[in-house]
Design a protein around this motif. Structure first.
Motif, PDB file in Angstrom:
ATOM      1  N   ILE A   1       0.744  -1.309   0.187  1.00  0.00           N
ATOM      2  CA  ILE A   1       0.158   0.300   0.037  1.00  0.00           C
ATOM      3  C   ILE A   1       0.952   1.319  -0.118  1.00  0.00           C
ATOM      4  CG2 ILE A   1      -1.746   1.506   0.986  1.00  0.00           C
ATOM      5  CD1 ILE A   1      -3.416  -1.436   0.180  1.00  0.00           C
ATOM      6  N   GLN A   2       1.057   1.870  -0.810  1.00  0.00           N
ATOM      7  CA  GLN A   2       1.940   3.041  -0.729  1.00  0.00           C
ATOM      8  C   GLN A   2       0.497   4.452  -0.606  1.00  0.00           C
ATOM      9  OE1 GLN A   2       2.176   3.792  -5.402  1.00  0.00           O
ATOM     10  NE2 GLN A   2       4.285   3.210  -4.823  1.00  0.00           N
ATOM     11  N   ILE A   3       1.744   4.978   0.594  1.00  0.00           N
ATOM     12  CA  ILE A   3       0.826   5.636   1.159  1.00  0.00           C
ATOM     13  C   ILE A   3       1.309   7.607   0.604  1.00  0.00           C
ATOM     14  CG2 ILE A   3       0.433   6.613   3.434  1.00  0.00           C
ATOM     15  CD1 ILE A   3       0.369   4.069   4.467  1.00  0.00           C
ATOM     16  N   GLU A   4       0.425   8.446   0.686  1.00  0.00           N
ATOM     17  CA  GLU A   4       0.734  10.344   0.294  1.00  0.00           C
ATOM     18  C   GLU A   4      -0.189  10.517   0.782  1.00  0.00           C
ATOM     19  OE1 GLU A   4       0.609  10.790  -3.755  1.00  0.00           O
ATOM     20  OE2 GLU A   4       1.537   8.902  -4.183  1.00  0.00           O
ATOM     21  N   GLN A   5       0.688  11.618   1.279  1.00  0.00           N
ATOM     22  CA  GLN A   5      -0.927  12.825   2.413  1.00  0.00           C
ATOM     23  C   GLN A   5      -0.255  14.163   1.608  1.00  0.00           C
ATOM     24  OE1 GLN A   5      -2.126  12.045   5.335  1.00  0.00           O
ATOM     25  NE2 GLN A   5      -3.339  13.341   5.525  1.00  0.00           N
ATOM     26  N   HIS A   6      -1.681  14.669   0.657  1.00  0.00           N
ATOM     27  CA  HIS A   6      -1.609  15.822   0.244  1.00  0.00           C
ATOM     28  C   HIS A   6      -2.987  16.894   1.009  1.00  0.00           C
ATOM     29  CE1 HIS A   6      -0.324  13.511  -3.111  1.00  0.00           C
ATOM     30  NE2 HIS A   6      -0.131  12.321  -2.941  1.00  0.00           N
ATOM     31  N   GLY A   7      -1.824  17.322   1.552  1.00  0.00           N
ATOM     32  CA  GLY A   7      -2.814  18.464   3.023  1.00  0.00           C
ATOM     33  C   GLY A   7      -4.108  17.489   3.643  1.00  0.00           C
TER      34      GLY A   7
ATOM     35  N   LEU B   1      -3.322   0.718  -3.683  1.00  0.00           N
ATOM     36  CA  LEU B   1      -2.939  -0.727  -3.547  1.00  0.00           C
ATOM     37  C   LEU B   1      -2.238  -0.783  -4.779  1.00  0.00           C
ATOM     38  CD1 LEU B   1      -6.444  -1.377  -3.930  1.00  0.00           C
ATOM     39  CD2 LEU B   1      -5.316  -0.678  -2.165  1.00  0.00           C
ATOM     40  N   ASN B   2      -0.846  -1.763  -4.588  1.00  0.00           N
ATOM     41  CA  ASN B   2       0.176  -1.420  -4.874  1.00  0.00           C
ATOM     42  C   ASN B   2       0.535  -2.625  -5.127  1.00  0.00           C
ATOM     43  OD1 ASN B   2       2.817  -0.058  -6.451  1.00  0.00           O
ATOM     44  ND2 ASN B   2       3.149  -0.274  -4.758  1.00  0.00           N
ATOM     45  N   ARG B   3      -0.063  -4.092  -6.518  1.00  0.00           N
ATOM     46  CA  ARG B   3       0.681  -4.816  -7.024  1.00  0.00           C
ATOM     47  C   ARG B   3      -0.242  -5.297  -8.306  1.00  0.00           C
ATOM     48  NH1 ARG B   3      -1.733 -10.241  -4.775  1.00  0.00           N
ATOM     49  NH2 ARG B   3       0.796 -11.331  -5.533  1.00  0.00           N
ATOM     50  N   PRO B   4       0.413  -3.746  -8.759  1.00  0.00           N
ATOM     51  CA  PRO B   4       0.117  -4.064 -10.526  1.00  0.00           C
ATOM     52  C   PRO B   4       0.559  -5.363 -11.236  1.00  0.00           C
ATOM     53  CG  PRO B   4       2.376  -2.427  -9.703  1.00  0.00           C
ATOM     54  CD  PRO B   4       1.388  -2.666  -8.771  1.00  0.00           C
TER      55      PRO B   4
ATOM     56  N   MET C   1      -0.990  -7.837   1.755  1.00  0.00           N
ATOM     57  CA  MET C   1      -1.278  -6.767   1.364  1.00  0.00           C
ATOM     58  C   MET C   1      -2.155  -6.372   2.215  1.00  0.00           C
ATOM     59  SD  MET C   1      -2.295  -6.150  -2.391  1.00  0.00           S
ATOM     60  CE  MET C   1      -2.652  -4.338  -2.635  1.00  0.00           C
ATOM     61  N   LEU C   2      -3.681  -6.971   2.661  1.00  0.00           N
ATOM     62  CA  LEU C   2      -5.241  -6.506   3.763  1.00  0.00           C
ATOM     63  C   LEU C   2      -4.653  -6.380   4.827  1.00  0.00           C
ATOM     64  CD1 LEU C   2      -6.678  -9.611   2.290  1.00  0.00           C
ATOM     65  CD2 LEU C   2      -7.708  -7.248   1.932  1.00  0.00           C
ATOM     66  N   GLY C   3      -3.429  -7.189   5.554  1.00  0.00           N
ATOM     67  CA  GLY C   3      -3.283  -6.182   6.325  1.00  0.00           C
ATOM     68  C   GLY C   3      -2.368  -5.124   6.906  1.00  0.00           C
ATOM     69  N   GLN C   4      -2.247  -4.561   5.677  1.00  0.00           N
ATOM     70  CA  GLN C   4      -1.206  -3.189   5.747  1.00  0.00           C
ATOM     71  C   GLN C   4      -2.394  -2.770   5.470  1.00  0.00           C
ATOM     72  OE1 GLN C   4       1.903  -2.913   3.014  1.00  0.00           O
ATOM     73  NE2 GLN C   4       2.574  -4.662   3.678  1.00  0.00           N
ATOM     74  N   LEU C   5      -3.156  -3.042   4.501  1.00  0.00           N
ATOM     75  CA  LEU C   5      -4.465  -1.756   3.763  1.00  0.00           C
ATOM     76  C   LEU C   5      -4.919  -1.639   5.548  1.00  0.00           C
ATOM     77  CD1 LEU C   5      -6.095   0.214   2.456  1.00  0.00           C
ATOM     78  CD2 LEU C   5      -7.588  -1.869   1.749  1.00  0.00           C
ATOM     79  N   ARG C   6      -5.659  -2.162   6.213  1.00  0.00           N
ATOM     80  CA  ARG C   6      -5.871  -2.068   7.528  1.00  0.00           C
ATOM     81  C   ARG C   6      -5.686  -1.200   8.534  1.00  0.00           C
ATOM     82  NH1 ARG C   6      -8.068  -5.814  11.611  1.00  0.00           N
ATOM     83  NH2 ARG C   6      -9.001  -4.506  13.006  1.00  0.00           N
TER      84      ARG C   6
END
Ligand code: T3D
Length: 267
Positions: free
Chosen positions: A6-12, A19-22, A32-37
């Motif tokens: 999971i890529q995480i970005e903050q925009h304000g 979701l990042n397993r292209p 991945m589900l664990g990381q999303l949670r």
């Protein structure tokens, strides 16, 4: 590395989760589900985050459960004991679906490509669902001998009615984004090239709004589906009464009277 599923970005005030397993169309593994949670929990706890935006890397939103994940993939060895995939639902999908539905901030999905199985139902569980015009949705479950999960049996008939819900669930056919919008499954379709910018603009707009009022609106609408008219009126009154004591209500009215932009703070 597993940190990047999971890529995480903050925009304000917007927390973007990608979701990042292209290479596997962002199909969900247990990791991945664990990381999303975890990412959702972190966003819920971060007072500076006022909206969550979920999208997918590459050409898909998510192909649903990764059918090759050893947690669920049936063994092909003769005599191997079958796996209980209910375990995956109990430990991963149910907590995730509940977390999404109870986030203290609005959650927006930007569906950038195919959304299948749990990937589709996760998107439908978000507060607003935008899709690029080439996106598609499918209840892939019946094709592999399963039934819709991740909230699908609850969400589909509420969104489109029993007849269409059964058609989608039984046939498992791919539904184009424009058709999903026409049926009321999603909020809006936009040209592919505009999806991410439009989604971010809407997320920024939501982040500048009175968060508590938005979240209580979601709650009132969800509860009203289970209530008769009079109890729904009473629930509106009870929630409105609480909002009436909030900073954001005072600020909203003051800003209107002063003809200035409000500065909402509650969460
Ligand atoms: O099991 C439990 O834990 C219970 C919970 C279940 C929840 C569920 O979500 S069940 C439903 C699981 N999902 C599916 O059944 C969807 C399977 N995928 C598809 O039907 C198609 O791939 C799509 C319609 C999503 C996309 O089709 P297309 O033609 O655009 O792409 P493709 O060529 O089929 O897939 C591209 C690659 O992604 C391919 O890998 P390769 O050949 O390039 O190495 C394919 O195997 C892989 N992929 C796609 N979906 C999955 C997947 N790999 C693992 N799991 C997937 N779900």
């Amino acid at each position: 590395m597993s940190e990047h599923l999971i890529q995480i970005e903050q925009h304000g005030g917007v927390r973007l989760l990608r979701l990042n397993r292209p290479e596997a169309l962002n199909a969900f593994t247990a990791a991945m589900l664990g990381q999303l949670r975890q990412a959702l929990e972190a966003a819920a706890e971060d007072s500076a985050t006022r909206c969550v935006l979920i999208t997918g890397a590459g050409r898909a939103f998510s192909a649903g459960q990764d059918l090759a994940d050893p947690h669920v993939a049936p063994s092909r060895e003769p005599g191997a004991a079958p796996k209980d995939i209910g375990h995956m639902l109990d430990h991963y999908y149910i907590p995730l679906a509940l977390r999404l539905r109870s986030m203290p901030v609005p959650v927006l999905a930007a569906v950038n490509g195919v959304a299948a199985g749990a990937g589709a139902n996760m998107a439908f569980g978000c507060d607003l669902v935008l899709a690029g015009e080439s996106a598609s949705f499918l209840q892939a479950f019946s094709k592999i001998g399963l039934l819709p999960d991740c909230g699908g049996t609850w969400l589909l008939p509420r969104l489109v009615g029993r007849a269409k819900a059964l058609e989608l669930a039984l046939l498992g056919d791919k539904l184009k984004a424009v058709e999903a919008e026409r049926l009321g499954l999603i909020s809006r379709v936009v040209p592919d090239a505009e999806l991410q910018d439009t989604a971010m603009a809407i997320a920024q707009k939501l982040a500048g709004m009175p968060t508590r009022a938005l979240v209580e609106t979601r709650r009132a609408l969800d509860e009203a589906l289970k209530l008769d008219f009079e109890p729904a009126l009473k629930l509106e009154a009870a929630l409105q009464s609480q909002l009436g004591f909030s900073h954001d209500y005072l600020e909203g009215v003051a800003a209107f009277m002063d003809k200035r932009k409000p500065e909402f703070k509650d969460r």
